[in-house]
Write a protein that holds these residues in place. Structure first.
Motif, short mmCIF file in Angstrom:
data_model
loop_
_atom_site.label_atom_id
_atom_site.label_comp_id
_atom_site.label_asym_id
_atom_site.label_seq_id
_atom_site.Cartn_x
_atom_site.Cartn_y
_atom_site.Cartn_z
N SER A 55 1.04 -1.45 0.22
CA SER A 55 -0.50 0.25 -0.61
C SER A 55 0.67 1.20 0.04
N LEU A 56 1.86 1.42 1.00
CA LEU A 56 2.82 2.52 1.35
C LEU A 56 3.42 2.81 -0.09
N LYS A 57 3.85 1.34 -0.31
CA LYS A 57 4.66 1.78 -2.13
C LYS A 57 4.32 2.18 -2.98
N TYR A 58 3.21 1.99 -3.49
CA TYR A 58 2.00 1.88 -4.47
C TYR A 58 1.50 3.95 -4.31
N LEU A 59 1.18 4.36 -3.04
CA LEU A 59 0.87 5.34 -2.73
C LEU A 59 1.68 6.47 -2.62
#
Length: 369
Positions: A13-17
């Motif tokens: 999640s954090l990587k894609y955001l």
């Protein structure tokens, strides 16, 4: 307080955001939207996926794309969230209700054919709480009477019906990505179909029906139901972990079943039905008629012990808003009414810990024993 649900947002999640922010692609034009739509459609065995703002809007657009209009009749369960019935009513059509069955808490398919007449346009399937409706007889009726089928699979992420994914049945299927779903994007929804014409209609309706020839010319009325790249980034990370989430949910269900097996005054959710093993979107409990317990008192005492609960759905035929419209006069659906009066669900979110599960189980046993 141990909440009924806390989503698990780990993984990518954090990587894609971070990628969304670093590339400035945050709107509905971002590349994660297309990838999420494609991957989600593939996961449920559909050709086309259209992400929208929420599951309720997904139902609105699905029914509109199927041509449901004023004075049509649409068959739908009474035991459901209000969204599918609200969508039918807002299109000027008439909802025709079906009661539930205690065997799996889903709509009683045996009651459907008697409600079909010349005005019937469609049947809305709503899978409830983790087990699928018996789909095959409904598809047979749809074929026999030339009816459309909408599959509301909002609670069915990762569920399989007789070897095929829920979300793969009928003319169009819809999903919700609310935080308590197996796949969440905070808010959001998805419409999936194998019909290219329906897919193109949905794409137009969700984007204000902009004309392809000239952008600000409109030949139909649509709505703004676009999905953002930020949401899609989270959704994609969630979708990557869906199989893991289903395993966890089933483990939670197994734990509670074992913990409550000796309580003879409650009804536990079915472990399976004729077509599937429960994925426990929520873990529901129904108080037996002769238990001597009241749902309001049980849930109040659980709250005092730090365990949050939620009531079961309130049947559509009893909803004040529909009664004020003159709908469902003198209609009774005893199974749905019993379930609603005596049912609630307990914490089973993907972030719940083993220690919290033990506390919830101890609290329930203390209150209902």
């Amino acid at each position: 307080m141990i909440f009924v649900n806390e989503p698990d947002l780990e993984g990518n999640s954090l990587k894609y955001l971070k990628e969304c922010i670093e590339t400035n692609w945050i709107s509905s034009e971002g590349p994660f939207v297309r990838k999420f739509e494609t991957d989600f459609a593939k996961k449920v065995g559909r050709k086309y996926g259209m992400a929208v703002t929420n599951g309720s809007v997904a139902l609105d657009l699905a029914l509109k794309a199927l041509g449901v209009q004023k004075d049509d009749e649409v068959i739908v369960p009474t035991f459901t969230i209000i969204s599918p019935v609200a969508s039918i009513v807002q299109l000027g059509a008439k909802p025709v209700l079906i009661d539930s069955r205690m065997e799996d808490w889903n709509m009683d398919v045996s009651q459907i054919e008697s409600k079909i007449n010349s005005k019937t346009k469609a049947i809305v399937i709503v899978h409830i709480y983790g087990l699928p409706v018996d789909v095959d007889p409904i598809l047979a009726l749809a074929k026999k009477y030339n009816l459309k089928v909408v599959e509301d699979a909002a609670e069915m992420h990762g569920q399989i019906y007789k070897g095929s994914p829920c979300g793969s049945f009928g003319d169009v299927s819809t999903f919700s990505f609310y935080p308590n779903k197996h796949v969440t994007t905070g808010e959001g929804g998805m419409i999936v179909t194998d019909n290219e014409e329906i897919a193109e209609k949905v794409k137009s309706y969700r984007n204000l029906c902009f004309s392809e020839e000239k952008r600000f010319v409109h030949h139909e009325l649509g709505t703004n139901a676009r999905f953002t790249n930020l949401q899609a980034a989270v959704g994609l990370a969630q979708l990557e972990r869906l199989d893991e989430f289903v395993i966890k949910k089933r483990a939670i269900g197994k734990f509670y079943h074992e913990a409550f097996k000796d309580l003879d005054n409650i009804i536990l959710p079915p472990v399976k039905n004729e077509a599937a093993e429960n994925i426990y979107w929520v873990f529901g409990i129904i108080l037996k008629r002769d238990s001597g317990l009241k749902t309001s008192e049980v849930t109040k005492r659980l709250s005092e012990l730090g365990v949050q609960t939620r009531p079961f759905f309130y049947p559509m035929h009893l909803q004040p808003v529909f009664q004020k419209m003159g709908l469902f006069k003198r209609e009774e659906y005893p199974v749905s009414e019993f379930m609603s009066d005596n049912g609630f669900y307990i914490p089973s979110g993907l972030k719940i810990t083993d220690e919290q599960l033990k506390i919830v189980a101890q609290s329930v046993k203390k209150v209902v024993s």
